[in-house]
Design a protein around this motif. Structure first.
Motif, PDB file in Angstrom:
ATOM      1  N   TRP A  31      -0.778  -1.344  -8.037  1.00 30.27           N
ATOM      2  CA  TRP A  31      -0.795   0.059  -8.315  1.00 30.27           C
ATOM      3  C   TRP A  31      -2.260   0.618  -8.030  1.00 30.27           C
ATOM      4  N   THR A  32      -3.245  -0.248  -7.867  1.00 31.41           N
ATOM      5  CA  THR A  32      -4.594   0.262  -7.632  1.00 31.41           C
ATOM      6  C   THR A  32      -4.693  -0.036  -6.254  1.00 31.41           C
ATOM      7  N   LEU A  33      -5.462   1.007  -5.882  1.00 33.33           N
ATOM      8  CA  LEU A  33      -5.696   0.967  -4.291  1.00 33.33           C
ATOM      9  C   LEU A  33      -7.084   0.755  -4.046  1.00 33.33           C
ATOM     10  N   ARG A  34      -7.512  -0.114  -3.518  1.00 32.48           N
ATOM     11  CA  ARG A  34      -8.974  -0.439  -3.379  1.00 32.48           C
ATOM     12  C   ARG A  34      -9.177  -0.481  -1.689  1.00 32.48           C
ATOM     13  N   GLU A  35     -10.470  -0.141  -1.645  1.00 30.65           N
ATOM     14  CA  GLU A  35     -10.802  -0.421   0.001  1.00 30.65           C
ATOM     15  C   GLU A  35     -10.560  -1.495   0.422  1.00 30.65           C
ATOM     16  N   ILE A  46       0.759   4.198  -2.995  1.00 29.35           N
ATOM     17  CA  ILE A  46       0.656   5.641  -2.542  1.00 29.35           C
ATOM     18  C   ILE A  46       1.747   6.394  -3.254  1.00 29.35           C
ATOM     19  N   ARG A  63       3.641   5.695  -5.814  1.00 27.64           N
ATOM     20  CA  ARG A  63       3.331   5.487  -7.238  1.00 27.64           C
ATOM     21  C   ARG A  63       2.172   6.534  -7.578  1.00 27.64           C
ATOM     22  N   ILE A  64       1.041   6.553  -7.018  1.00 25.01           N
ATOM     23  CA  ILE A  64       0.048   7.351  -7.380  1.00 25.01           C
ATOM     24  C   ILE A  64       0.368   8.859  -7.166  1.00 25.01           C
ATOM     25  N   GLU A 100       2.569  -4.537 -11.518  1.00 22.79           N
ATOM     26  CA  GLU A 100       1.583  -3.496 -11.942  1.00 22.79           C
ATOM     27  C   GLU A 100       0.367  -3.596 -10.812  1.00 22.79           C
ATOM     28  N   THR A 101      -0.098  -4.980 -10.655  1.00 23.41           N
ATOM     29  CA  THR A 101      -1.196  -5.109  -9.751  1.00 23.41           C
ATOM     30  C   THR A 101      -1.228  -4.331  -8.382  1.00 23.41           C
ATOM     31  N   LYS A 107       0.860  -1.150   0.234  1.00 24.13           N
ATOM     32  CA  LYS A 107      -0.048  -0.108   0.088  1.00 24.13           C
ATOM     33  C   LYS A 107       1.014   1.237   0.114  1.00 24.13           C
ATOM     34  N   GLU A 108       1.853   1.321   0.826  1.00 22.61           N
ATOM     35  CA  GLU A 108       2.785   2.356   0.727  1.00 22.61           C
ATOM     36  C   GLU A 108       3.403   2.633  -0.479  1.00 22.61           C
TER      37      GLU A 108
END
Ligand SMILES: Nc1ncnc2c1ncn2[C@@H]1O[C@H](COP(=O)(O)OP(=O)(O)OP(=O)(O)O)[C@@H](O)[C@H]1O
Ligand SMILES: [Mg+2]
Lengths: 231, 414
Positions: free
Chosen positions: B408-412, B314, B316-317, B405-406, B310-311
């Motif tokens: 880089w999407t942050l989901r709840e 973030i 990357r985002i 790649e997977t 997650k860190e």
């Protein structure tokens, strides 16, 4: 046109079978426009935003941002674009727990070597000043020295917004920024986003809030990977 | 309003991260600490022993040492470990051996043990040599001239009443050593050998006679007093150019029933062999430990990846390029690596330096610490090797993070 998404498809493999989370999506957005995407859970909204931010590579299709297909760019270039021109509010909490609120907000400045050239602060002191003014604008100035764990969900969301605005993005992607908030807080956050749009940034908002849509907004519905614009 | 702020550099971000995960950080530091400690401690030990052996080989000017039968081991103790001892046999042997075929030189020595420890922290071996025939002690003195701390030494040899002392003998401020209530001037002090010679006092045969007489007047008695005039403790023998010392030793034993013969080549070879084994052991242990450390570090770093997905997402985002993530992970492992390896090096030094002498005694082998240059090289190499383990272990994880790649999407809920 600020953002133009054309024929965008993202296929995942699930249970050993290809499965399209986003199918042939088309969307366009001008500077200052406010677009709202609604859709059921699992319909592919987050996937679409991640593609638009260049965080995921599509199976096919293009995302043209300011006249440039971002998937033709190298990682360094696309990261630079994301850092300087695209604000992204991810679903859920997205603050770094090891940094204070203040440092979370000014973090974007330090992720590109030498900071964002041409605009923005040049000294560490200026990044602090700027972060404080953004926190002030988000109504949470007193929380600057706190750590994210000490904040409520709504407060964390405001910090994320302040952070997404740090480099004054031309496009703000917001993934359910009011997901788990009460009515009052939701209204405040929405007000903040409207203000940002007035400032000239385009906003692509994913939300379940029925009241989020205002006259003049572009409305999209996502259904099992398919994006349709509602007129 | 003007604000002073610090830079959120890679180092700062890494530091904040390390601070927030004290347990993981401690694990990383401790692994490198153990590694550095072992690498530096082990290599220091090995190098000291090797240096000790070299210095001992230099000191062994004689090929053979002939001592009374049954005293071979004691004589070895005198030479190697500085265990004072004395034993006597007929001094005529020296002349006989000198005449023997294959013998180039033969010189008698007399041993005496002083328990009067005013000068020294341990019993001291006194060795008297015969200046006329000696081919071992006098060359040392000449060679060690730069270490001669005191003047007053007559040209060409040691004067009457003068002493040459080993490196661990304390000399009084007036340049003397007190033995049996008498002060004797020190002509020179030898450099460290890590052998028994460091606690030995050398003198001529004539000086030893004077010393004994003086001691008698003070009421001291010696076991040697009962020995017949002209007794000696050992005869040092140098073999002729192409004479095998082992065969010569055999020949001497055949001709003289009541002697033991020590072959210095043999002693050195035995020590060298023991040392080789020890060094090989240290080296293989170090290599294994290094590999284990890298694997453990890899496991720790890679194990924390899930938690940190997650860190990184973030970052990357917010527009961090892949390179930046790699840099963050490597900076963290460099910081822990540096802390661990410096602490390990320091601890090894703290533990080994003060206990030099103790270690030397414990191991029973000559032990000389390398000089500043050697220490620096050992320290830097150990530092580099242990430090490198961290980033090396982290690099695969770092690359994996930056590729996936997977993430880089942050989901709840993630
Ligand atoms: N890495 C992945 N591999 C396989 N399938 C995935 C992956 N990521 C997402 N999906 C699937 O793609 C679909 C769309 O996911 P997405 O997160 O975009 O939905 P969403 O519309 O944002 O849902 P929500 O409203 O619950 O946030 C879901 O069915 C999800 O299970
Ligand atoms: Mg979603």
């Amino acid at each position: 046109m600020l953002l133009e998404i054309g024929g965008l498809t993202k296929a995942y493999t699930r249970n050993h079978r290809p499965f399209a989370a986003v199918k042939e999506a088309n969307l366009s957005l001008e500077a200052g426009e406010f677009a709202v995407i609604t859709g059921r859970s699992g319909s592919g909204k987050t996937t679409l935003l991640s593609l638009a931010a260049g965080l995921l590579k599509p199976s096919s299709g293009a995302v043209v941002f300011q006249g440039q297909n971002i998937f033709t760019l190298k990682d360094g270039e696309i990261s630079f674009l994301r850092n300087t021109k695209i604000g992204y509010l991810p679903q859920g909490t997205s603050l770094l727990p090891s940094l204070t609120v203040l440092d979370n907000v000014r973090l974007p400045f330090y992720l590109q070597s030498g900071g964002a050239p041409g605009k923005g602060p040049r000294r560490d002191g200026e990044t602090v000043e700027k972060a404080l003014s953004l926190l002030d604008r988000a109504g949470i100035l007193p929380l600057a020295p706190a750590y994210p764990q000490e904040l409520s969900g709504g407060e964390q969301r405001r910090v994320s917004i302040a952070r997404a605005l740090f480099n004054a993005p031309a496009l703000l992607l917001a993934d359910e920024p009011t997901g788990d908030l009460d009515e009052q807080t939701t209204a405040e956050i929405m007000g903040l986003l409207r203000q940002i749009a007035k400032g000239g940034a385009a906003i692509l908002l994913v939300t379940h809030e029925p009241g989020a849509v205002c006259p003049g907004d572009r409305r999209y519905v996502m259904n099992a990977g398919t994006l349709t614009e509602e007129k | 309003m003007s604000q002073s702020g610090y830079s959120l550099s890679a180092g700062r971000l890494s530091w904040e991260n390390l601070r927030r995960r004290p347990f993981r950080t401690a694990c990383l530091v401790i692994v490198v600490f153990i590694l550095a400690f072992t690498l530096f401690g082990g290599s220091l030990l090995a190098a000291s022993l090797q240096k000790g052996l070299q210095s001992m080989a230099k000191r062994f000017g004689a090929d053979l040492m002939v001592v009374p039968a049954g005293y071979g081991e004691k004589a070895e103790g005198v030479l190697l470990r500085g265990e004072p001892s004395f034993f006597y046999f007929d001094g005529a042997l020296a002349a006989q051996l000198a005449e023997m075929e294959g013998v180039l030189q033969a010189s008698p020595q007399c041993f005496l043990t002083s328990l009067s420890t005013e000068c020294c922290d341990a019993p001291v071996q006194l060795i008297a040599f015969d200046p006329a025939t000696d081919f071992v002690i006098q060359p040392w003195i000449a060679e060690d001239r730069q270490n001669g701390r005191l003047g007053g030494r007559p040209e060409g040899g040691l004067g009457e009443g003068q002493l040459v002392v080993g490196s661990r003998i304390d000399i009084r401020s007036n340049g003397t050593v007190q033995l049996y209530n008498h002060e004797y001037p020190v002509a020179a002090q030898l450099s460290e050998t890590a052998t028994g010679f460091d606690t030995t006092i050398f003198m001529t045969r004539r000086t030893m006679d004077l010393l004994k007489e003086a001691a008698h007047r003070e009421g001291f008695g010696f076991i040697a007093d009962g020995e017949p005039e002209g007794s000696v403790s050992a005869v040092l023998v140098k073999a002729g150019g192409n004479v095998n010392p082992n065969s010569l030793a055999q020949a001497i034993k055949r001709n003289h029933q009541n002697v033991d013969v020590l072959v210095s080549q043999g002693i050195l070879a035995a020590i060298a062999e023991a040392l080789e084994g020890f060094v090989a052991y240290i080296n293989s242990f170090s290599i294994i430990l290094w590999i284990v450390a890298v694997v453990v570090l890899m496991a720790v770093v890679s194990g924390s990846l899930n938690e940190r997905k997650k860190e990184f997402a973030i970052l990357r985002i917010l527009g961090a390029p892949r390179k930046k993530l790699v840099r963050l992970v490597l900076t963290e492992s460099s910081l822990t690596g540096l802390a661990g390896s410096l602490a390990g090096l320091g601890a090894a030094a703290l533990l080994i330096f003060p206990f030099n002498t103790y270690l030397s005694l414990k191991i029973g082998l000559p032990y000389i610490r390398p000089g500043a240059g050697g220490l620096l090289v050992l320290g830097l190499v150990s530092l580099a090797l242990s430090f490198a383990a961290g980033p090396l272990a982290a690099i695969s994880s770092a690359v994996r993070i930056s590729r996936a790649e997977t993430y880089w999407t942050l989901r709840e809920g993630e």
